[in-house]
Design a protein around this motif. Sequence first.
Motif, PDB file in Angstrom:
ATOM      1  N   LEU A 183      17.840  -0.568  13.976  1.00  0.00           N
ATOM      2  CA  LEU A 183      17.577   0.852  13.365  1.00  0.00           C
ATOM      3  C   LEU A 183      17.863   1.488  14.655  1.00  0.00           C
ATOM      4  O   LEU A 183      17.614   1.174  15.709  1.00  0.00           O
ATOM      5  CB  LEU A 183      16.003   0.999  13.408  1.00  0.00           C
ATOM      6  N   SER A 200      18.127   7.364  16.684  1.00  0.00           N
ATOM      7  CA  SER A 200      17.985   8.720  15.928  1.00  0.00           C
ATOM      8  C   SER A 200      17.471   8.490  14.558  1.00  0.00           C
ATOM      9  O   SER A 200      16.537   9.227  13.974  1.00  0.00           O
ATOM     10  CB  SER A 200      19.224   9.221  15.710  1.00  0.00           C
ATOM     11  N   ALA A 201      17.505   7.018  14.205  1.00  0.00           N
ATOM     12  CA  ALA A 201      16.751   6.772  12.676  1.00  0.00           C
ATOM     13  C   ALA A 201      15.422   6.589  12.973  1.00  0.00           C
ATOM     14  O   ALA A 201      14.375   7.008  12.516  1.00  0.00           O
ATOM     15  CB  ALA A 201      17.504   5.675  11.997  1.00  0.00           C
ATOM     16  N   ARG A 254      13.591   9.830  13.551  1.00  0.00           N
ATOM     17  CA  ARG A 254      13.437  10.685  12.286  1.00  0.00           C
ATOM     18  C   ARG A 254      12.567   9.982  11.147  1.00  0.00           C
ATOM     19  O   ARG A 254      11.569  10.983  10.861  1.00  0.00           O
ATOM     20  CB  ARG A 254      14.720  10.721  11.453  1.00  0.00           C
ATOM     21  N   VAL A 297      20.892   0.875  10.606  1.00  0.00           N
ATOM     22  CA  VAL A 297      20.356   2.019   9.885  1.00  0.00           C
ATOM     23  C   VAL A 297      20.406   3.101  10.778  1.00  0.00           C
ATOM     24  O   VAL A 297      19.842   3.049  11.980  1.00  0.00           O
ATOM     25  CB  VAL A 297      19.171   1.606   9.305  1.00  0.00           C
ATOM     26  N   ASP A 298      20.959   4.407  10.407  1.00  0.00           N
ATOM     27  CA  ASP A 298      21.253   5.453  11.314  1.00  0.00           C
ATOM     28  C   ASP A 298      20.851   6.539  10.440  1.00  0.00           C
ATOM     29  O   ASP A 298      20.711   6.548   9.196  1.00  0.00           O
ATOM     30  CB  ASP A 298      22.793   5.575  11.709  1.00  0.00           C
ATOM     31  N   PHE A 299      20.549   7.404  11.466  1.00  0.00           N
ATOM     32  CA  PHE A 299      20.278   9.073  10.788  1.00  0.00           C
ATOM     33  C   PHE A 299      21.201   9.978  11.449  1.00  0.00           C
ATOM     34  O   PHE A 299      21.515   9.959  12.447  1.00  0.00           O
ATOM     35  CB  PHE A 299      18.806   9.383  11.128  1.00  0.00           C
ATOM     36  N   PHE A 352      19.913   8.944   5.944  1.00  0.00           N
ATOM     37  CA  PHE A 352      20.066   7.671   6.490  1.00  0.00           C
ATOM     38  C   PHE A 352      21.175   7.133   5.959  1.00  0.00           C
ATOM     39  O   PHE A 352      21.553   7.293   4.764  1.00  0.00           O
ATOM     40  CB  PHE A 352      18.762   7.112   6.105  1.00  0.00           C
TER      41      PHE A 352
END
Length: 109
Positions: A7, A10-11, A14, A79-81, A90
């Motif tokens: 993760l 930034s994710a 959020r 997993v990014d935001f 996402f």
Amino acid sequence: MEQPIDLSPSAAKRVATIAAKQGRDAALRLAVEGGGCSGFQYRFDLAGEIEGDDIVVERDGVKLVVDSVSLDLVRGSIVDFVESLGGASFQVSNPNAAAGCGCGSSFSI
């Protein structure tokens, strides 16, 4: 030991913000379902329960929860935001995906 999925900071930030607004635990569930324009699609939700076969990784106090079947399709992913002119969402950087769609919400193997 290397994590099977990760993760981004930034994710995690959020997820923490969304969970705080909803008064829920900061845990994001990622699931892979059949469908979408490329064969499989990602589904995100705040995790209510953590099941026995779930894989849980943590960053900055935020959990990413993935069921064992979905993990086979997203192992090694991040997993990014991402916020852009097209909106904020996402996204999964999936090294297992042979092809994806323009919106980034579905993929094929």
